[in-house]
Design an enzyme around this catalytic site. Structure first.
Site, PDB file in Angstrom:
ATOM      1  N   ASP A   1       0.852  -1.378  -0.500  1.00 21.27           N
ATOM      2  CA  ASP A   1      -0.345  -0.126  -0.218  1.00 21.27           C
ATOM      3  C   ASP A   1       1.150   1.263   0.006  1.00 21.27           C
ATOM      4  O   ASP A   1       1.916   1.114   0.953  1.00 21.27           O
ATOM      5  CB  ASP A   1      -0.745   0.261   1.237  1.00 21.27           C
ATOM      6  CG  ASP A   1      -1.793   1.358   1.647  1.00 21.27           C
ATOM      7  OD1 ASP A   1      -2.640   1.711   0.684  1.00 21.27           O
ATOM      8  OD2 ASP A   1      -1.661   1.774   2.129  1.00 21.27           O
TER       9      ASP A   1
ATOM     10  N   ASN B   1      -8.463  -1.443   3.554  1.00 22.82           N
ATOM     11  CA  ASN B   1      -9.227  -1.756   2.477  1.00 22.82           C
ATOM     12  C   ASN B   1      -8.057  -2.985   2.051  1.00 22.82           C
ATOM     13  O   ASN B   1      -7.413  -3.418   0.913  1.00 22.82           O
ATOM     14  CB  ASN B   1      -9.176  -0.932   1.634  1.00 22.82           C
ATOM     15  CG  ASN B   1      -7.714  -0.049   1.345  1.00 22.82           C
ATOM     16  OD1 ASN B   1      -7.381   0.169   2.388  1.00 22.82           O
ATOM     17  ND2 ASN B   1      -7.434   0.988   0.709  1.00 22.82           N
TER      18      ASN B   1
ATOM     19  N   ASP C   1      -0.724   5.020   0.671  1.00 20.29           N
ATOM     20  CA  ASP C   1      -0.433   5.698   1.737  1.00 20.29           C
ATOM     21  C   ASP C   1      -1.208   5.585   3.350  1.00 20.29           C
ATOM     22  O   ASP C   1      -1.309   4.453   3.773  1.00 20.29           O
ATOM     23  CB  ASP C   1      -1.694   6.247   1.297  1.00 20.29           C
ATOM     24  CG  ASP C   1      -2.513   7.259   0.710  1.00 20.29           C
ATOM     25  OD1 ASP C   1      -2.181   8.383   0.300  1.00 20.29           O
ATOM     26  OD2 ASP C   1      -2.127   6.494  -0.644  1.00 20.29           O
TER      27      ASP C   1
ATOM     28  N   ARG D   1     -15.310  11.001  -1.854  1.00 17.18           N
ATOM     29  CA  ARG D   1     -14.150  12.567  -1.747  1.00 17.18           C
ATOM     30  C   ARG D   1     -13.947  13.042  -2.813  1.00 17.18           C
ATOM     31  O   ARG D   1     -13.844  14.085  -3.051  1.00 17.18           O
ATOM     32  CB  ARG D   1     -12.877  11.479  -1.292  1.00 17.18           C
ATOM     33  CG  ARG D   1     -13.455  11.411   0.256  1.00 17.18           C
ATOM     34  CD  ARG D   1     -12.446  10.868   0.736  1.00 17.18           C
ATOM     35  NE  ARG D   1     -12.514   8.911   0.496  1.00 17.18           N
ATOM     36  CZ  ARG D   1     -11.300   8.264   0.140  1.00 17.18           C
ATOM     37  NH1 ARG D   1     -10.243   8.933   1.173  1.00 17.18           N
ATOM     38  NH2 ARG D   1     -11.539   6.394  -0.001  1.00 17.18           N
TER      39      ARG D   1
END
Length: 290
Positions: free
Chosen positions: A84, A240, A86, A129
């Site tokens: 991942d 996620n 972030d 978003r």
């Protein structure tokens, strides 16, 4: 055989180890051996039998805060590394920082946090978003990259060391190629998978282009790269990332949300990302990119 490795406070390690072994006896985990790995402050405990989840829970109870990895039979060098971006490879959530340029950071960051905790549908939360960013100048992305985005401590070393040992490295994110491509180049990933922001006349349209990279895609990327039983490593922090973490041979939760942490057989709660290298048994002399 069950192998548990942990990095913990040396001053109380022996006392805590005795308590851990006593606790796990009641869970049917029979101690086979305990020793420090050569040249590292990593304690390796081998159990003749036992359940990984119970061993992880017991280490949490007796050694926290500690960085740990529990695996069956053996711990080997990964041939694939998927991560991942972030809050894992970088210290920020890109969409939250970008939202600050639109004066919407608190509103968007609240949605991000709930999505990463697993309280919201990821795809719906992402579209919501992005829609809020409609009209923001594309130049804000470059400004955000230059002014806000920084690698997580140990990220360069982890990626470079995996690559130096022959692993295929892939950055896969529910974020955006506008950020992920430069970050991937900066950290040395072989491949980048992410979402694409739609831009028209130099401004974000509030939409995304193409299919969404969600938790299922992340797991599929790992399975695709690992193919034919290759040993795989994954790192992530949010809900996620759970399918990807669970699909990996060694799935590490880095400073993670509770649900992601619970799903992982490797956890980094105290040190930086180089703790992953130590727990895999890679000596410091073989680290790269520091």
């Amino acid at each position: 055989m069950l192998i548990a490795r942990l990095i913990a406070d040396t001053a109380t390690r022996e006392t805590r180890l005795d308590a851990l072994v006593d606790a796990l006896k009641g869970e049917g985990a029979a101690l086979a051996s305990a020793a420090l790995l050569a040249g590292e402050e990593v304690l390796e405990i081998r159990f003749a039998e036992g359940e990984p989840e119970k061993v992880l829970a017991a280490i949490d109870h007796h050694f926290a805060p500690a960085d740990m990895l529990v695996s069956r039979d053996t711990i080997e060098m990964p041939q694939v590394f998927v991560s991942d971006m972030d809050s894992t490879m970088i210290g920020q959530e890109c969409i939250d920082e970008l939202a600050d340029y639109a004066g919407l950071k608190p509103q968007i960051a609240a949605i991000t946090e709930r999505a990463m905790q697993g309280e919201l549908d990821f795809v719906a939360a992402l579209r919501e978003r992005v829609a809020l960013l409609e009209g923001l100048e594309e130049s804000a992305v470059s400004a955000c990259l230059n002014e806000r985005i920084t690698p997580t401590p140990g990220a360069r070393t982890l990626v470079a060391t995996m690559a130096a040992h022959g692993a295929r490295t892939v950055l896969v994110t529910g974020g955006f190629h506008h950020f992920a491509d430069p970050v991937g180049d900066m950290l040395g990933f072989d491949r980048v998978v992410g979402n694409r922001l739609d831009v028209a006349d130099g401004r974000l349209t509030g939409s995304l282009l193409g299919a969404i990279v969600d938790s299922g895609v992340k797991a599929e990327v790992l399975r695709e790269q690992a193919g034919d039983g290759r040993i795989s490593l994954a790192t992530g922090d949010g809900a996620n990332d759970i399918p990807m973490i669970e699909a990996a041979t060694y799935g590490f939760a880095y400073r993670a949300k509770p649900k992601a942490r619970e799903a992982a057989n490797g956890r980094v709660d105290h040190g930086d990302l180089t703790a992953v290298l130590s727990l895999l048994g890679i000596p410091r002399k073989d680290w790269r990119g520091a």
